[in-house]
Write a protein that holds these residues in place. Structure first.
Motif, mmCIF file in Angstrom:
data_model
loop_
_atom_site.group_PDB
_atom_site.id
_atom_site.type_symbol
_atom_site.label_atom_id
_atom_site.label_comp_id
_atom_site.label_asym_id
_atom_site.label_seq_id
_atom_site.Cartn_x
_atom_site.Cartn_y
_atom_site.Cartn_z
ATOM 1 N N ALA A 174 20.387 21.731 -22.923
ATOM 2 C CA ALA A 174 20.336 21.614 -24.382
ATOM 3 C C ALA A 174 21.744 21.364 -24.924
ATOM 4 O O ALA A 174 22.722 21.918 -24.431
ATOM 5 N N VAL A 219 15.344 28.294 -27.161
ATOM 6 C CA VAL A 219 15.583 26.873 -27.360
ATOM 7 C C VAL A 219 15.168 26.130 -26.097
ATOM 8 O O VAL A 219 15.584 26.483 -24.989
ATOM 9 N N GLN A 220 14.364 25.084 -26.272
ATOM 10 C CA GLN A 220 13.865 24.309 -25.146
ATOM 11 C C GLN A 220 14.993 23.593 -24.418
ATOM 12 O O GLN A 220 15.919 23.071 -25.033
ATOM 13 N N GLY A 243 16.852 19.910 -25.218
ATOM 14 C CA GLY A 243 16.787 19.662 -26.650
ATOM 15 C C GLY A 243 18.128 19.183 -27.185
ATOM 16 O O GLY A 243 19.180 19.360 -26.564
ATOM 17 N N ALA A 255 11.633 29.476 -32.342
ATOM 18 C CA ALA A 255 11.594 28.658 -31.140
ATOM 19 C C ALA A 255 11.872 27.217 -31.551
ATOM 20 O O ALA A 255 11.258 26.699 -32.483
ATOM 21 N N TYR A 313 12.775 23.013 -30.345
ATOM 22 C CA TYR A 313 12.533 22.064 -29.266
ATOM 23 C C TYR A 313 12.854 20.637 -29.731
ATOM 24 O O TYR A 313 13.092 20.387 -30.913
ATOM 25 N N ARG A 314 12.877 19.721 -28.773
ATOM 26 C CA ARG A 314 13.150 18.306 -29.012
ATOM 27 C C ARG A 314 14.409 18.110 -29.850
ATOM 28 O O ARG A 314 15.476 18.597 -29.501
ATOM 29 N N ARG A 326 13.758 20.370 -34.225
ATOM 30 C CA ARG A 326 12.414 20.804 -34.584
ATOM 31 C C ARG A 326 12.218 22.285 -34.282
ATOM 32 O O ARG A 326 12.712 22.802 -33.282
ATOM 33 N N ALA A 333 9.282 24.953 -33.343
ATOM 34 C CA ALA A 333 7.902 25.060 -32.873
ATOM 35 C C ALA A 333 7.176 26.213 -33.548
ATOM 36 O O ALA A 333 5.955 26.288 -33.526
ATOM 37 N N ASN A 370 9.514 32.816 -32.028
ATOM 38 C CA ASN A 370 9.647 33.254 -30.642
ATOM 39 C C ASN A 370 8.862 34.550 -30.466
ATOM 40 O O ASN A 370 9.422 35.629 -30.258
#
Length: 264
Positions: free
Chosen positions: A151, A165-166, A169, A180, A182-183, A186, A188, A191
């Motif tokens: 990330a 955090v994904q 990302g 949470a 992602y991408r 964004r 989601a 958490n």
């Protein structure tokens, strides 16, 4: 406790219990407190303080000059690390970019191989940064947050407490407490699993979820949602989320963009 091939400057201060591995380099005026371990080929450069019980992994570099084209090498700045941190192989943590400035880390963090903290980053306590996370300059990270591998984060943004955090990302905006992400910029949702694991009870989670839905899922813009939220009474943790969103950095705040929100 100090390998004969290690190079240690006379002005460096090491507690007698510090272990230093082969070919490590410790420059002055670094201070390394009790129970630390500096592994093979690691470098601790200049004005760096390393808190007790911290492990600096192989080939990690702590205190190098920032990657700032306007930086002057004669600048007096440094790095301050708290206690009980684990810094794995090839992690890089750069010193502050302005006179008297510091890159700071709290206690109990785990930085996996290849992670990078740029100049003037402030990292709180008990965070986990997986492999190859890249944090640009002046970023602030709270406590108890997990950041997935690869990330990347733009300078000057904020990441709150209890976030996840994904990996892979890409972020140029703030990530609020408890969220949470992602991408690209964004959210989601919340958490939820992390909050449960950290001991948040059902009432606390419900209040945080209600605040999240008002701020991000009500169809209002951020200013309108913040005003609406301030008109109500909220418990402590929900107010923390509100305060974070109400006072964003110059980067702004990540948005929920219609993805599936985590269910409590």
């Amino acid at each position: 406790m100090i390998h004969p091939t290690a190079l240690i400057h006379p002005s460096a201060t090491l507690d007698p219990t510090v272990e230093v591995g082969p070919y490590a380099i410790i420059e002055g005026p670094a201070v390394i407190e009790a129970g630390c371990r500096v592994e093979a080929h690691a470098q601790v450069i200049g004005e760096v303080k390393v808190g007790a019980g911290t492990v600096i992994g192989r080939a990690a570099i702590i205190g190098a000059d920032p990657q700032d084209l306007g930086f002057k090498p004669e600048t007096s700045s440094g790095v301050i690390l708290g206690a009980g941190n684990t810094i794995r192989e090839q992690v890089t943590i750069h010193r502050g970019s302005k006179p008297g400035s510091y890159t700071r880390m709290g206690d109990g963090n785990f930085l996996m191989a290849g992670a990078h903290l740029a100049h003037d980053v402030t990292l709180g306590d008990r965070n986990i940064l997986a492999n190859a996370c890249l944090l640009a300059g002046h970023i602030t990270v709270g406590n108890n947050t997990f950041i997935g591998g690869g990330a990347v984060f733009h300078q000057f943004l904020r990441i709150g407490d209890y976030c996840v955090v994904q990996g892979n990302g890409s972020f140029g905006k703030d990530i609020p407490h408890f969220c949470a992400a992602y991408r690209t910029n964004r959210l989601a949702g919340l958490n939820v699993i992390g909050l449960r694991r950290q001991g948040f009870n059902s009432e606390q989670r419900a209040a945080i979820k209600k605040m999240f839905q008002l701020l991000f899922c009500s169809g209002q813009n951020v200013s309108q949602a913040v005003s609406a939220a301030k008109a109500e009474e909220w418990p402590e943790h929900a107010l923390r989320l509100l305060d974070f969103v109400a006072a964003p950095s110059k980067r702004g705040v990540c948005a929920w963009q219609g993805g599936r929100e985590a269910e409590d």
